[in-house]
Motif scaffolding. Sequence first.
Motif, PDB file in Angstrom:
ATOM      1  N   PRO A 368       0.924  -1.415   0.428  1.00 19.25           N
ATOM      2  CA  PRO A 368       0.152  -0.302  -0.150  1.00 19.25           C
ATOM      3  C   PRO A 368       0.431   1.061  -0.029  1.00 19.25           C
ATOM      4  N   LEU A 369       1.452   1.172   0.477  1.00 12.38           N
ATOM      5  CA  LEU A 369       2.682   2.575   0.725  1.00 12.38           C
ATOM      6  C   LEU A 369       3.520   2.495  -0.806  1.00 12.38           C
ATOM      7  N   MET A 370       3.712   1.919  -1.485  1.00  8.52           N
ATOM      8  CA  MET A 370       4.468   2.001  -2.648  1.00  8.52           C
ATOM      9  C   MET A 370       3.761   2.496  -3.513  1.00  8.52           C
ATOM     10  N   GLU A 371       1.991   2.241  -3.261  1.00  7.91           N
ATOM     11  CA  GLU A 371       0.744   2.656  -4.548  1.00  7.91           C
ATOM     12  C   GLU A 371       0.784   3.335  -4.690  1.00  7.91           C
ATOM     13  N   GLY A 417       4.459  -5.829  -7.069  1.00 11.38           N
ATOM     14  CA  GLY A 417       4.055  -6.154  -7.688  1.00 11.38           C
ATOM     15  C   GLY A 417       5.324  -6.585  -8.749  1.00 11.38           C
ATOM     16  N   ALA A 418       4.919  -5.290  -9.814  1.00 14.14           N
ATOM     17  CA  ALA A 418       5.129  -4.956 -10.878  1.00 14.14           C
ATOM     18  C   ALA A 418       6.492  -4.881 -10.838  1.00 14.14           C
ATOM     19  N   SER A 419       7.155  -4.098 -10.568  1.00 16.69           N
ATOM     20  CA  SER A 419       8.899  -3.615 -10.148  1.00 16.69           C
ATOM     21  C   SER A 419       9.243  -4.659  -9.795  1.00 16.69           C
ATOM     22  N   LYS A 420       8.982  -5.976  -9.130  1.00 14.67           N
ATOM     23  CA  LYS A 420       9.635  -6.747  -8.635  1.00 14.67           C
ATOM     24  C   LYS A 420       9.841  -7.925 -10.182  1.00 14.67           C
ATOM     25  N   ARG A 421       8.975  -7.502 -10.785  1.00 13.65           N
ATOM     26  CA  ARG A 421       8.524  -8.650 -11.884  1.00 13.65           C
ATOM     27  C   ARG A 421       9.310  -8.177 -13.187  1.00 13.65           C
ATOM     28  N   LEU A 422       9.341  -6.606 -13.010  1.00 16.84           N
ATOM     29  CA  LEU A 422      10.038  -6.440 -14.031  1.00 16.84           C
ATOM     30  C   LEU A 422      11.774  -6.794 -13.394  1.00 16.84           C
ATOM     31  N   ALA A 423      11.294  -6.704 -12.324  1.00 12.98           N
ATOM     32  CA  ALA A 423      13.668  -7.010 -12.192  1.00 12.98           C
ATOM     33  C   ALA A 423      13.975  -8.360 -12.294  1.00 12.98           C
ATOM     34  N   GLU A 424      12.680  -9.101 -12.061  1.00 13.28           N
ATOM     35  CA  GLU A 424      13.650  -9.947 -12.767  1.00 13.28           C
ATOM     36  C   GLU A 424      13.518 -10.517 -13.918  1.00 13.28           C
ATOM     37  N   LEU A 425      12.642  -9.489 -15.184  1.00 16.51           N
ATOM     38  CA  LEU A 425      12.382  -9.596 -16.490  1.00 16.51           C
ATOM     39  C   LEU A 425      13.940  -8.887 -16.769  1.00 16.51           C
ATOM     40  N   PRO A 539      -5.001   0.168  -1.301  1.00 23.03           N
ATOM     41  CA  PRO A 539      -4.182   0.406  -2.624  1.00 23.03           C
ATOM     42  C   PRO A 539      -3.437  -0.779  -3.772  1.00 23.03           C
ATOM     43  N   GLY A 540      -3.634  -1.450  -4.453  1.00 21.96           N
ATOM     44  CA  GLY A 540      -2.949  -2.530  -4.841  1.00 21.96           C
ATOM     45  C   GLY A 540      -2.903  -3.493  -3.967  1.00 21.96           C
ATOM     46  N   GLU A 541      -3.797  -4.737  -2.934  1.00 23.85           N
ATOM     47  CA  GLU A 541      -3.840  -6.015  -2.545  1.00 23.85           C
ATOM     48  C   GLU A 541      -4.890  -6.427  -3.229  1.00 23.85           C
ATOM     49  N   LYS A 542      -4.412  -7.348  -3.364  1.00 22.41           N
ATOM     50  CA  LYS A 542      -4.487  -9.201  -3.792  1.00 22.41           C
ATOM     51  C   LYS A 542      -5.478 -10.000  -3.077  1.00 22.41           C
ATOM     52  N   LEU A 543      -6.730 -10.305  -3.256  1.00 24.33           N
ATOM     53  CA  LEU A 543      -7.735 -11.079  -2.612  1.00 24.33           C
ATOM     54  C   LEU A 543      -6.249 -12.484  -2.125  1.00 24.33           C
ATOM     55  N   TYR A 604       0.487  -7.050 -15.721  1.00 26.13           N
ATOM     56  CA  TYR A 604      -0.155  -6.266 -14.839  1.00 26.13           C
ATOM     57  C   TYR A 604      -0.964  -5.911 -14.973  1.00 26.13           C
ATOM     58  N   VAL A 605      -2.219  -5.477 -13.806  1.00 23.90           N
ATOM     59  CA  VAL A 605      -3.881  -5.189 -14.291  1.00 23.90           C
ATOM     60  C   VAL A 605      -3.309  -4.581 -12.520  1.00 23.90           C
ATOM     61  N   PRO A 606      -3.644  -3.187 -12.853  1.00 27.57           N
ATOM     62  CA  PRO A 606      -3.253  -2.045 -11.935  1.00 27.57           C
ATOM     63  C   PRO A 606      -5.105  -2.091 -11.160  1.00 27.57           C
ATOM     64  N   MET A 607      -5.540  -2.400  -9.866  1.00 25.51           N
ATOM     65  CA  MET A 607      -6.571  -2.077  -9.398  1.00 25.51           C
ATOM     66  C   MET A 607      -7.043  -1.263  -9.807  1.00 25.51           C
ATOM     67  N   GLY A 608      -8.560  -0.862  -9.848  1.00 27.64           N
ATOM     68  CA  GLY A 608      -9.256   0.108 -10.814  1.00 27.64           C
ATOM     69  C   GLY A 608      -9.947  -0.643 -12.404  1.00 27.64           C
ATOM     70  N   GLY A 609      -8.392  -1.346 -13.278  1.00 28.96           N
ATOM     71  CA  GLY A 609      -8.320  -1.880 -14.239  1.00 28.96           C
ATOM     72  C   GLY A 609      -8.851  -3.409 -14.412  1.00 28.96           C
ATOM     73  N   ARG A 610     -10.201  -3.103 -14.979  1.00 34.50           N
ATOM     74  CA  ARG A 610     -10.667  -4.444 -15.376  1.00 34.50           C
ATOM     75  C   ARG A 610     -11.604  -4.746 -14.034  1.00 34.50           C
ATOM     76  N   PRO A 611     -12.032  -4.333 -13.000  1.00 38.71           N
ATOM     77  CA  PRO A 611     -12.466  -4.766 -12.346  1.00 38.71           C
ATOM     78  C   PRO A 611     -13.323  -6.030 -12.067  1.00 38.71           C
TER      79      PRO A 611
END
Length: 629
Positions: A368-371, A417-425, A539-543, A604-611
């Motif tokens: 949430p802080l990074m979001e 999460g997206a930034s860590k996936r980008l770090a993997e790439l 913000p940004g949290e998954k179930l 990557y699907v930001p919160m609010g995108g394709r809810p």
Amino acid sequence: MKRLSRSALVLLFDLLAACAAWVATYFLRFNFEWPAEYQAQIAFGLLVLLPVHAIVCTRAGLYRGIWVFASLPDLARVLRAVAISSLAVWAFVALYRGAPGVPRSTLILYPMLLVLIMAGGRAAYRMWKEHRLYGGLIAKGKPVVVVGAGRGGAMLLRELQRSPDWRVIGLVDDDAEKWGRELLGLPVLGPVKALPEILVAERVEHVILAMPSAATKVRRAATDLAVRAGAKVFTVPGLEDVMAGRVAVSSIRRVDIEDLLGREPVWIDTPHVEAMLKDKVVLVTGAGGSIGSELCHQLARFAPRRVVLYELNEFALYNVEQWFSSHAPGIDVVPLAGDVKDAARLAEVFAAWRPEVVFHAAAYKHVPLMEVANAWQAVRNNVLGTLRVGEAAQRHGAERFILISTDKAVNPTNVMGASKRLAELVCQALHQRAQGTQFEMVRFGNVLGSTGSVIPKFQEQIARGGPITVTHPEINRYFMSIPEAAQLVLQAAAMGQGGEIFVMDMGDPVKIVDLARNMIRLSGYSEEEIRIEFTGLRPGEKLYEELLADSEETRETPHPKLRIARSVPAASSFLAELAGWFAQKDCLGDDEVRRALLRWVPEYVPMGGRPALRIVESESKLARVGDRA
């Protein structure tokens, strides 16, 4: 002097035992009538047997033990001493030429009686002493039921019987052969599943788990039964402490939530890991963080030549450096302050110390802080930092580079999460350059006790009297211990060939609301006393969390808790585009960052995108989890 006087008294007892056994042998032989014609033979026999017996008992170590703790080793010494001293009887029988002859029955009766008197005297003294010291405690203390009637339970019972704080009512155990029997005078009342009924019937409010070798699920089930019955649950140390005889009442502690979430012990291929680390220079970025510091602790086991600690937080750097001073003083440690985004500082560090193995644990991890209002900083730290550390490792000839990634990199819904996936790439792209450095990535979920973990938050809320705040009634997470995570990182690093994304077996997901309820019960409260409030997803949290993206496949590794994910590599122009993006001097807003992440991380699907899609996916995922359960 006091010890010498006690040894002299014990020696005197053993000599009197020899006299009594020798005389009693003749009484038994002649039906308890005194054989007057054998008086000279009895006296002469004692002149032979007593000096031999004194020498043998002294050499056998009988006077090193403490009688109040007389046990099987002391019995073994007694048997050894009697066996040797009995040879004197055989010699006496063979060589005595007086009349009448020595009865042959002495060859059997004397050693039997001597063992009975020497061993029985020691056992009787221990019983008298323990009754004198602890007999008055039997009816005192808090009533308690012990779970586990095995070796660990027996060792614990001995301690509890000497404590004024506890009064053991009985034991429970799932071994049906033990039901209705006794252990150290205490009854085995039935199976573990009968624990709630036993607690009610015996009016007991305390339970101690003495199952150090039992599987985690078994201990968890027993704890859950006791907690639901309103009991306070305690546990003893691990298997190695119990079996080594180090169990003490002072070691008993309350069961905490980490015990309920505990996982089976991890084994690692120690020779393989040692071959990777022994006599090597190892650099750990984020060395003062939860994962970084535990990695440092684990590294110390494998005798690296030098450990370079790279950390931005001064106090965290000091703490981990002090740990090495106290626990691994023989390892050369270099504590260095620095930012993973600082290319000049990294170049200086790599040129000076030439690390051969790099563990990159530095990251911003709080979702949430990074979001909100921190997205650009999250991406710069997690992605640009990875790029710069990775490039420095390549330029200076490091053998291996291991990125600590996260399950939040899978189908990310948040910037972190997206930034860590980008770090993997980034790591995959750097590996494709084929410049000698192997890049490997390791994903895992939440770790118990890490910075920002939900458990310390819940503990603080319970201490304040509640309420406990949970974002959603269906939210779940994977959990593992920090040492387990660090060990599996080392194992993955050792088995990697380069370019792999290792995925840890995180076990079963845990519902956060169930976690909160268990913590309330373990703290001795009910849900009426400590309420649970649902605050809504942040913000940004998954179930739920995933460990593999839908497009990825996995293959097994030799280690049962590690798999390798195959993911789509980045385009050849990826690193140049990324470097150009980071070269801009302006700070980007959150929305700009998200748009860029969407371009490089298509899942990557930001919160609010394709809810609607996200909700359907979440419900489907939860249904699958329920089906598996």
